[in-house]
Design an enzyme around this catalytic site. Structure first.
Site, PDB file in Angstrom:
ATOM      1  CE  LYS A 182      -4.164  -2.015   1.199  1.00  0.00           C
ATOM      2  NZ  LYS A 182      -5.647  -1.568   2.132  1.00  0.00           N
TER       3      LYS A 182
ATOM      4  CE  LYS B  55      -5.380  -9.633  -2.622  1.00  0.00           C
ATOM      5  NZ  LYS B  55      -6.653  -9.854  -2.509  1.00  0.00           N
TER       6      LYS B  55
ATOM      7  CE  LYS C 161     -13.484  -7.614   0.750  1.00  0.00           C
ATOM      8  NZ  LYS C 161     -12.148  -7.825   1.333  1.00  0.00           N
TER       9      LYS C 161
HETATM   10  P1  ATP Z   1      -8.498  -5.590   0.286  1.00  0.00           P
HETATM   11  O1  ATP Z   1      -7.737  -5.526  -0.771  1.00  0.00           O
HETATM   12  O2  ATP Z   1      -9.158  -4.667   0.933  1.00  0.00           O
HETATM   13  O3  ATP Z   1      -6.608  -6.114   1.207  1.00  0.00           O
HETATM   14  P2  ATP Z   1      -9.114  -8.479  -0.623  1.00  0.00           P
HETATM   15  O4  ATP Z   1      -9.979  -8.736  -1.867  1.00  0.00           O
HETATM   16  O5  ATP Z   1      -7.740  -8.332  -0.468  1.00  0.00           O
HETATM   17  O6  ATP Z   1      -9.811  -6.997  -0.070  1.00  0.00           O
HETATM   18  P3  ATP Z   1      -9.321  -9.547   2.330  1.00  0.00           P
HETATM   19  O7  ATP Z   1     -10.856  -9.504   3.767  1.00  0.00           O
HETATM   20  O8  ATP Z   1      -8.271  -9.067   2.795  1.00  0.00           O
HETATM   21  O9  ATP Z   1      -9.710  -9.389   1.003  1.00  0.00           O
HETATM   22  O10 ATP Z   1      -9.351 -10.785   2.030  1.00  0.00           O
HETATM   23  C1  ATP Z   1     -10.294 -12.330   2.473  1.00  0.00           C
HETATM   24  C2  ATP Z   1      -9.281 -13.950   2.410  1.00  0.00           C
HETATM   25  O11 ATP Z   1      -9.371 -13.510   0.791  1.00  0.00           O
HETATM   26  C3  ATP Z   1      -7.928 -13.853   2.825  1.00  0.00           C
HETATM   27  O12 ATP Z   1      -8.047 -15.143   2.736  1.00  0.00           O
HETATM   28  C4  ATP Z   1      -7.208 -13.406   1.177  1.00  0.00           C
HETATM   29  O13 ATP Z   1      -6.161 -14.680   0.963  1.00  0.00           O
HETATM   30  C5  ATP Z   1      -8.658 -14.911   0.176  1.00  0.00           C
HETATM   31  N1  ATP Z   1      -8.308 -13.346  -1.341  1.00  0.00           N
HETATM   32  C6  ATP Z   1      -8.556 -12.085  -1.083  1.00  0.00           C
HETATM   33  N2  ATP Z   1      -8.131 -12.115  -2.592  1.00  0.00           N
HETATM   34  C7  ATP Z   1      -7.144 -13.148  -2.836  1.00  0.00           C
HETATM   35  C8  ATP Z   1      -7.375 -13.719  -4.312  1.00  0.00           C
HETATM   36  N3  ATP Z   1      -7.159 -12.793  -5.579  1.00  0.00           N
HETATM   37  N4  ATP Z   1      -7.323 -14.906  -4.504  1.00  0.00           N
HETATM   38  C9  ATP Z   1      -7.785 -15.562  -2.943  1.00  0.00           C
HETATM   39  N5  ATP Z   1      -7.680 -15.092  -2.155  1.00  0.00           N
HETATM   40  C10 ATP Z   1      -8.219 -14.212  -2.274  1.00  0.00           C
HETATM   41 MG    MG Z   2      -6.010  -8.414   1.470  1.00  0.00          MG
END
Ligand code: ATP
Ligand code: MG
Length: 322
Positions: A110, A189, A192
């Site tokens: 970040k 990756k 969100k």
């Molecule tokens: P942010 O961008 O806010 O960090 P995020 O999409 O990474 O959101 P998180 O809430 O941080 O989502 O993660 C929730 C779960 O989803 C975690 O176990 C994380 O490892 C998994 N995860 C997030 N993105 C992926 C992805 N692209 N592929 C596989 N697992 C994922």
């Molecule tokens: Mg995350």
């Protein structure tokens, strides 16, 4: 097995969240302990509008229930409903070396993207360690991006145990090989917060439009293509039946197809794959009081466990009047 995992209400959940993490939550919800929480305290490092945070938190509860989390088996709760974990976070902060946190990629990434870093983001892995250790969890189903944070959690548990005796259970990350890192529409990756996601519950026709706009390379139609390095194929493989996936793989290897057809097949397979979850989510959405009850009961169960672990940790390190 004592399972625990969390997901942040930082936006609408996407395929990466489901195939990397939530699918495991559901498969493991029959474990002796299955605790899943909505990480609103963590989200506070990203979401700064109170109405938005509240809404995303409740929506995420609906999403998880829609996807098949069964509150009769699993404990679903909101992170901030268990203040014991924040207190535990402080105890763990005192065994967390600065250098270790500086190497953590959520903070590093970040920062590299120019997001101003606050202490909350910097110490995020310590709160995450408290989330895990506070429930004596031994199994943490996550996507690959979280493996490093679980290693930090193990480090902190090890240091605390070394200093004060056998207080914390050593947890282990559980990652699915096939979907540990679901790619986003840009090949990074799926996240969100990076604007590259296919959401789980977005309107199928809106999702179809989004899929049709995914940029593709300009190799000639007739050239055979390696499915492994194509985002469209990787996404398709997640939602297609095994037979359809194999047929698509053969098509890639043979060549002579258009990406437009792959995109249509992808949109269609996705709508089918998530149709049942959509219906189940609608049913929960019609019963908001029941959803609040699920979260309230979940919080009670989670608090009871976390209070016991916190007490154990406080006695071990001499905090409090004993
Ligand atoms: P942010 O961008 O806010 O960090 P995020 O999409 O990474 O959101 P998180 O809430 O941080 O989502 O993660 C929730 C779960 O989803 C975690 O176990 C994380 O490892 C998994 N995860 C997030 N993105 C992926 C992805 N692209 N592929 C596989 N697992 C994922
Ligand atoms: Mg995350």
């Amino acid at each position: 097995m004592r399972v625990l995992s969390g997901i942040q209400p930082t936006g609408r959940p996407h395929w990466g969240n489901y195939f990397g993490a939530v699918r495991q939550y559901i498969a493991l919800q029959h474990a002796e302990q299955a605790f899943y929480f909505i990480a609103d305290l963590h989200a506070l490092t990203t979401v700064h509008n109170p109405q938005t945070l509240r809404q995303l938190t409740l929506d995420l509860a609906l999403d998880l229930l829609g996807l098949g989390l069964d509150p009769a088996r699993a404990t679903l709760f909101v992170q901030s409903d268990v203040p014991e974990v924040s207190e535990l976070c402080w105890l763990l902060m005192t065994v967390a070396p600065m250098g270790l946190l500086e190497r953590c990629h959520a903070y590093k990434d970040k920062k590299a993207k120019g997001v101003p870093a606050d202490a909350g983001l910097f110490t995020y892995p310590v709160l995450q360690a408290a989330d895990i250790l506070g429930y004596d969890s031994d199994t943490v189903p996550v996507g690959e991006d979280q493996v490093q944070h679980i290693e930090v959690c193990r480090d902190l548990a090890g240091s605390f145990n070394h200093r004060y005796g056998d207080v914390f259970v050593m947890p282990r990350a559980k990652v699915l090989d096939a979907s540990a890192r679901v790619p986003g529409l840009d090949g990074e990756k799926m996240s969100k917060s990076y604007g590259n996601a296919l959401e789980l519950f977005e309107d199928p026709s809106a999702q179809r439009k989004k899929i049709m706009r995914i940029p593709t390379d300009s190799r000639p139609l007739e050239a055979p293509k390696d499915p492994a390095d194509d985002v469209l194929y990787q996404l398709y493989a997640l939602v297609a039946s095994e037979a359809d996936r194999a047929a698509m793989e053969a098509l890639y290897r043979r060549g002579g197809f258009g990406y437009g057809d792959v995109k249509k097949a992808l949109a269609e397979a996705a709508a089918t794959y998530f149709a049942e979850a959509r219906t189940r989510r609608d049913a929960w959405a019609a019963r908001p009081d029941d959803v609040r009850d699920v979260l309230r009961i979940g919080a009670e169960r989670a608090r009871e466990k976390a209070a016991a672990v916190l007490q154990r940790a406080k006695s071990a390190c001499g905090v409090g009047r004993g």
